[in-house]
Scaffold this motif. Structure first.
Motif, PDB file in Angstrom:
ATOM      1  N   LEU A 256       0.775  -1.240  -0.124  1.00  0.00           N
ATOM      2  CA  LEU A 256       0.118  -0.159  -0.011  1.00  0.00           C
ATOM      3  C   LEU A 256       0.981   1.348  -0.166  1.00  0.00           C
ATOM      4  N   GLY A 257       0.571   2.054  -0.935  1.00  0.00           N
ATOM      5  CA  GLY A 257       1.373   3.382  -0.849  1.00  0.00           C
ATOM      6  C   GLY A 257       0.567   4.222  -0.016  1.00  0.00           C
ATOM      7  N   LEU A 258       1.645   4.693   1.094  1.00  0.00           N
ATOM      8  CA  LEU A 258       0.925   5.399   2.368  1.00  0.00           C
ATOM      9  C   LEU A 258       0.673   7.024   1.852  1.00  0.00           C
ATOM     10  N   ASP A 259      -0.510   7.391   2.153  1.00  0.00           N
ATOM     11  CA  ASP A 259      -0.799   8.970   1.887  1.00  0.00           C
ATOM     12  C   ASP A 259      -0.651   9.587   3.123  1.00  0.00           C
ATOM     13  N   GLY A 260       0.402  10.309   3.332  1.00  0.00           N
ATOM     14  CA  GLY A 260       0.430  10.955   4.470  1.00  0.00           C
ATOM     15  C   GLY A 260       0.828  10.110   5.753  1.00  0.00           C
ATOM     16  N   ASP A 261       0.598  10.382   7.043  1.00  0.00           N
ATOM     17  CA  ASP A 261       1.078   9.406   7.901  1.00  0.00           C
ATOM     18  C   ASP A 261       0.025   8.664   8.847  1.00  0.00           C
ATOM     19  N   ASN A 262      -0.863   7.940   7.947  1.00  0.00           N
ATOM     20  CA  ASN A 262      -2.137   7.311   8.605  1.00  0.00           C
ATOM     21  C   ASN A 262      -1.707   5.809   8.854  1.00  0.00           C
ATOM     22  N   CYS A 263      -0.305   5.488   8.630  1.00  0.00           N
ATOM     23  CA  CYS A 263       0.120   4.133   8.885  1.00  0.00           C
ATOM     24  C   CYS A 263      -0.294   3.498  10.167  1.00  0.00           C
ATOM     25  N   GLU A 264      -0.133   4.018  11.129  1.00  0.00           N
ATOM     26  CA  GLU A 264      -0.467   3.663  12.570  1.00  0.00           C
ATOM     27  C   GLU A 264      -1.975   3.341  12.652  1.00  0.00           C
ATOM     28  N   GLU A 265      -2.787   4.248  12.144  1.00  0.00           N
ATOM     29  CA  GLU A 265      -4.223   4.161  12.085  1.00  0.00           C
ATOM     30  C   GLU A 265      -4.644   2.829  11.298  1.00  0.00           C
ATOM     31  N   VAL A 266      -3.998   2.823  10.116  1.00  0.00           N
ATOM     32  CA  VAL A 266      -4.370   1.587   9.254  1.00  0.00           C
ATOM     33  C   VAL A 266      -3.946   0.411  10.176  1.00  0.00           C
ATOM     34  N   LEU A 267      -2.744   0.303  10.721  1.00  0.00           N
ATOM     35  CA  LEU A 267      -2.442  -0.945  11.310  1.00  0.00           C
ATOM     36  C   LEU A 267      -3.410  -1.140  12.646  1.00  0.00           C
ATOM     37  N   ALA A 268      -3.610  -0.199  13.116  1.00  0.00           N
ATOM     38  CA  ALA A 268      -4.711  -0.374  14.246  1.00  0.00           C
ATOM     39  C   ALA A 268      -6.028  -0.816  13.740  1.00  0.00           C
ATOM     40  N   PHE A 269      -6.308  -0.317  12.611  1.00  0.00           N
ATOM     41  CA  PHE A 269      -7.724  -0.743  12.037  1.00  0.00           C
ATOM     42  C   PHE A 269      -7.739  -2.076  11.711  1.00  0.00           C
ATOM     43  N   LEU A 270      -6.437  -2.647  11.209  1.00  0.00           N
ATOM     44  CA  LEU A 270      -6.348  -4.225  10.906  1.00  0.00           C
ATOM     45  C   LEU A 270      -6.239  -5.167  12.195  1.00  0.00           C
ATOM     46  N   ASP A 271      -5.841  -4.447  13.074  1.00  0.00           N
ATOM     47  CA  ASP A 271      -6.031  -5.143  14.668  1.00  0.00           C
ATOM     48  C   ASP A 271      -5.091  -6.369  14.610  1.00  0.00           C
ATOM     49  N   GLY A 272      -4.085  -6.414  13.987  1.00  0.00           N
ATOM     50  CA  GLY A 272      -3.434  -7.762  14.175  1.00  0.00           C
ATOM     51  C   GLY A 272      -3.806  -9.037  13.310  1.00  0.00           C
ATOM     52  N   ASN A 273      -4.582  -8.670  12.378  1.00  0.00           N
ATOM     53  CA  ASN A 273      -5.077  -9.642  11.505  1.00  0.00           C
ATOM     54  C   ASN A 273      -4.037  -9.870  10.373  1.00  0.00           C
ATOM     55  N   LEU A 274      -2.951  -9.960  10.652  1.00  0.00           N
ATOM     56  CA  LEU A 274      -1.424 -10.202   9.793  1.00  0.00           C
ATOM     57  C   LEU A 274      -0.714 -11.235  10.200  1.00  0.00           C
ATOM     58  N   ASN A 275       0.172 -11.840   9.306  1.00  0.00           N
ATOM     59  CA  ASN A 275       1.340 -12.612   9.741  1.00  0.00           C
ATOM     60  C   ASN A 275       2.436 -11.484  10.193  1.00  0.00           C
ATOM     61  N   GLY A 276       2.170 -10.270   9.546  1.00  0.00           N
ATOM     62  CA  GLY A 276       3.396  -9.235   9.860  1.00  0.00           C
ATOM     63  C   GLY A 276       3.326  -7.915   9.068  1.00  0.00           C
ATOM     64  N   HIS A 277       4.008  -6.906   9.232  1.00  0.00           N
ATOM     65  CA  HIS A 277       4.054  -6.068   8.423  1.00  0.00           C
ATOM     66  C   HIS A 277       5.592  -5.394   8.286  1.00  0.00           C
ATOM     67  N   GLN A 278       5.616  -4.352   7.418  1.00  0.00           N
ATOM     68  CA  GLN A 278       6.846  -3.619   7.423  1.00  0.00           C
ATOM     69  C   GLN A 278       6.584  -2.331   6.648  1.00  0.00           C
ATOM     70  N   VAL A 279       7.168  -1.376   7.001  1.00  0.00           N
ATOM     71  CA  VAL A 279       6.888   0.003   6.318  1.00  0.00           C
ATOM     72  C   VAL A 279       8.556   0.449   6.231  1.00  0.00           C
ATOM     73  N   ILE A 280       8.342   0.460   4.648  1.00  0.00           N
ATOM     74  CA  ILE A 280       9.726   1.032   3.967  1.00  0.00           C
ATOM     75  C   ILE A 280       9.505   2.185   3.388  1.00  0.00           C
ATOM     76  N   GLY A 281       9.965   3.301   3.675  1.00  0.00           N
ATOM     77  CA  GLY A 281       9.696   4.644   3.041  1.00  0.00           C
ATOM     78  C   GLY A 281       8.227   4.745   3.171  1.00  0.00           C
ATOM     79  N   GLU A 282       7.475   5.191   1.957  1.00  0.00           N
ATOM     80  CA  GLU A 282       6.103   5.401   1.789  1.00  0.00           C
ATOM     81  C   GLU A 282       5.397   4.393   1.512  1.00  0.00           C
ATOM     82  N   THR A 283       6.101   3.142   1.619  1.00  0.00           N
ATOM     83  CA  THR A 283       5.044   1.626   1.449  1.00  0.00           C
ATOM     84  C   THR A 283       4.958   0.867   2.596  1.00  0.00           C
ATOM     85  N   LEU A 284       3.579   0.615   2.774  1.00  0.00           N
ATOM     86  CA  LEU A 284       3.537  -0.322   3.702  1.00  0.00           C
ATOM     87  C   LEU A 284       3.045  -1.884   3.261  1.00  0.00           C
TER      88      LEU A 284
END
Lengths: 255, 307
Positions: free
Chosen positions: B234-262
């Motif tokens: 996902l190409g991040l628009d601004g700094d909504n990264c935390e929000e998005v992750l909170a929204f997904l609420d751990g429904n993942l094997n993991g995540h990583q943020v590199i630059g503007e990409t989640l």
């Protein structure tokens, strides 16, 4: 650490020789022409104004010394510039130590090739000056063996430098500070008797001085027991300086 | 079966710098074993120790059942090495290069000649046999270097970044040759920072970073275990990264943020993506794609492989 040397060191010599066979015609010109220029400029040019040295013409005095200096330059440049190019730019040493050969054998083989170049170029100059009629005695046939005693010290000194220098330009110090002074002050161009006693004592410690004494005596047929002393001096020098290049190169290549 | 390479707590230290920091691994017979990692990870240093070029600072290292400290000659007689930088003899022809190398292994002349012709045919350089090496292309030089490493019929072939700097076509040809060698029973060890190379060639690999082994397994296992089948970028628009992750609420094997990409490593990406679309967050782009080793590496280190 234990030194790992075996017959395999001659494989490294052979490798250099195989490459040399391909390029010798272009290489030989420089090594061959330079002493001839000296012979022409100093022997004929300068020699015209010099009546005689120790009962011979200046040309006759000079010629045997140039055999020695060609042999010195050949081994010294082989084990500095040429070895460095193989080590650093062509990575030849790394290719070879990936096989059963050891670093010690690579370095020793390179030095043996340096000795070969001394014998080769020294003998060519001997041939040239004998064609010019400047060789008086059949004792001169021993000169190729003297060239072995000349090649060893200079191959070793060159390789020590190769084990130390950070980059290829640093070799100029070796040639300016060690090889060129030896070329000028080992009795090739003038007898050392004319110099102060101190300088004569210093000359005794220069390997080239002993080589010049040997070649001149053999070319002129002035054979005496002192010559064995010069040969022994060169042998002892070569023995002392055999291990330092191995140790320095190992430090450089194995880390 | 005896392992081809056995390393236990292997350490290589250069003064302050710890290049290899206590690694253990086993290379089995007839497999292709890879060291994957960015530059400076310790791959080349590890390989140099296996080749008996560099003494280990501490730890145990056996190659073909022999201790590298005790038997470097015997080991080097039975392995083939393809270095990172070509070190052929440039003045000699292709065939002369092979014959000369054969002499280092004490191969009899007749056998060397036969072997050289076989190998030239194998790497498709027979028509270049009399060409001087300096006139070969990069890909041809690589193939010749591989042929040269095979002159002694090694049981183990070690390749340090075998296709770095080659064009895609040359690379494909090298891969094809390496697969043939493996099928012929040669054990392969290779280092690479190309994901694709590791994924295509290696049966098993270790991912290295800063002198340590982070993970070990087959390429599929590693991808499956660490990341899963797919990745959502996902190409991040601004700094909504935390929000998005909170929204997904751990429904993942993991995540990583590199630059503007989640990067989201998925459990159920279908469901996830539906939820995100309905959520109203804005993304400059999104992409759903199969997971690769690159993702494994990103997840483990938070860095790309080719920095």
């Amino acid at each position: 650490m234990k030194i790992a040397l075996s017959y395999r060191l001659f494989k490294v010599f052979w490798r250099d020789f195989v490459v040399f066979r391909k390029t010798w015609l272009t290489n030989i010109m420089f090594n061959f022409l330079e002493p001839l220029f000296y012979l022409a400029a100093m022997g004929y040019g300068l020699g015209y104004y010099i009546p005689s040295i120790k009962g011979m013409s200046y040309l006759e005095f000079l010629a045997p010394g140039l055999i020695a200096s060609s042999a010195m330059w050949a081994a010294a440049s082989e084990c500095t510039y040429d070895s460095f190019v193989r080590m650093r730019f062509q990575k030849t040493y790394h290719a070879i130590i990936a096989t059963p050969l050891s670093v010690d054998e690579v370095v020793a083989g390179e030095m043996v090739f340096g000795v070969f170049k001394s014998v080769f170029y020294g003998s060519i100059i001997l041939l040239v000056i004998s064609i010019l009629g400047l060789v008086r005695s059949p004792w001169a046939l021993l000169i190729p063996f003297v060239m072995i005693l000349c090649g060893l010290p200079f191959a070793e000194l060159g390789m020590i430098w190769t084990g130390l220098v950070p980059k290829i330009d640093t070799f100029s110090y070796f040639f300016t500070l060690i090889i060129t002074p030896m070329f000028l002050f080992s009795g090739i161009f003038f007898p050392l008797d004319s110099l102060p006693a101190v300088v004569q004592k210093i000359a005794f410690f220069l390997p080239l001085y002993h080589v010049v004494e040997l070649t001149r005596a053999l070319v002129l047929g002035q054979v005496n027991w002192n010559l064995l002393g010069h040969a022994l001096w060169l042998l002892v020098f070569s023995a002392i300086f055999f291990y330092p290049p191995l140790i320095l190169m190992r430090r450089r290549l194995v880390y | 079966m005896l392992p081809v390479v056995l390393a236990r707590d292997l350490v290589k230290r250069y003064n302050e710098l710890v290049a290899v920091d206590g690694i253990s691994f086993t290379v089995r017979q007839q497999e292709c074993f890879g060291f994957l990692g960015p530059n400076g990870a310790g791959k080349t240093t590890t390989v140099k120790m296996i080749c008996c070029f560099t003494p280990a600072t501490s730890g145990e290292l056996q190659v073909l059942g022999l201790d590298v400290r005790q038997h470097p000659r015997a080991i080097k007689a039975q392995i083939g090495v393809v270095p990172q930088e070509d070190n052929l003899d440039p003045e000699l022809t292709v065939r002369e290069n092979l014959l000369l190398y054969a002499s280092y292994f004490d191969l009899p002349r007749g056998e060397a000649i036969t072997r050289a012709e076989e190998l030239l045919a194998f790497v498709e350089l027979s028509d270049k046999a009399s060409t001087e090496v300096e006139h070969l292309s990069g890909g041809m030089k690589r193939r010749l270097t591989i042929a040269r490493a095979l002159i002694n019929r090694p049981r183990l072939l070690i390749l340090d970044e075998p296709t770095t700097g080659l064009d895609p076509e040359a690379r494909q040809l090298i891969w094809q040759k390496l697969r043939q060698l493996k099928a012929g029973g040669v054990t392969l060890i290779l280092t690479t920072h190309y994901m694709e190379e590791a994924a295509r060639l290696c049966d098993r690999l270790v991912i290295m970073d800063r002198g340590r082994i982070l993970e070990e397994g087959s390429p599929e296992q590693l991808v499956q275990h660490e990341v899963g089948r797919e990745v959502l970028e996902l190409g991040l628009d601004g700094d909504n990264c935390e929000e998005v992750l909170a929204f997904l609420d751990g429904n993942l094997n993991g995540h990583q943020v590199i630059g503007e990409t989640l990067f989201l490593y998925g459990g159920n990406l279908d469901q996830l993506w539906e939820n995100l679309k309905r959520s109203g967050y804005n993304f400059s782009y999104y992409r759903r794609r199969p997971a690769t080793l690159e993702d494994v590496f990103l997840k483990l280190t938070g860095r790309g492989l080719r920095e």
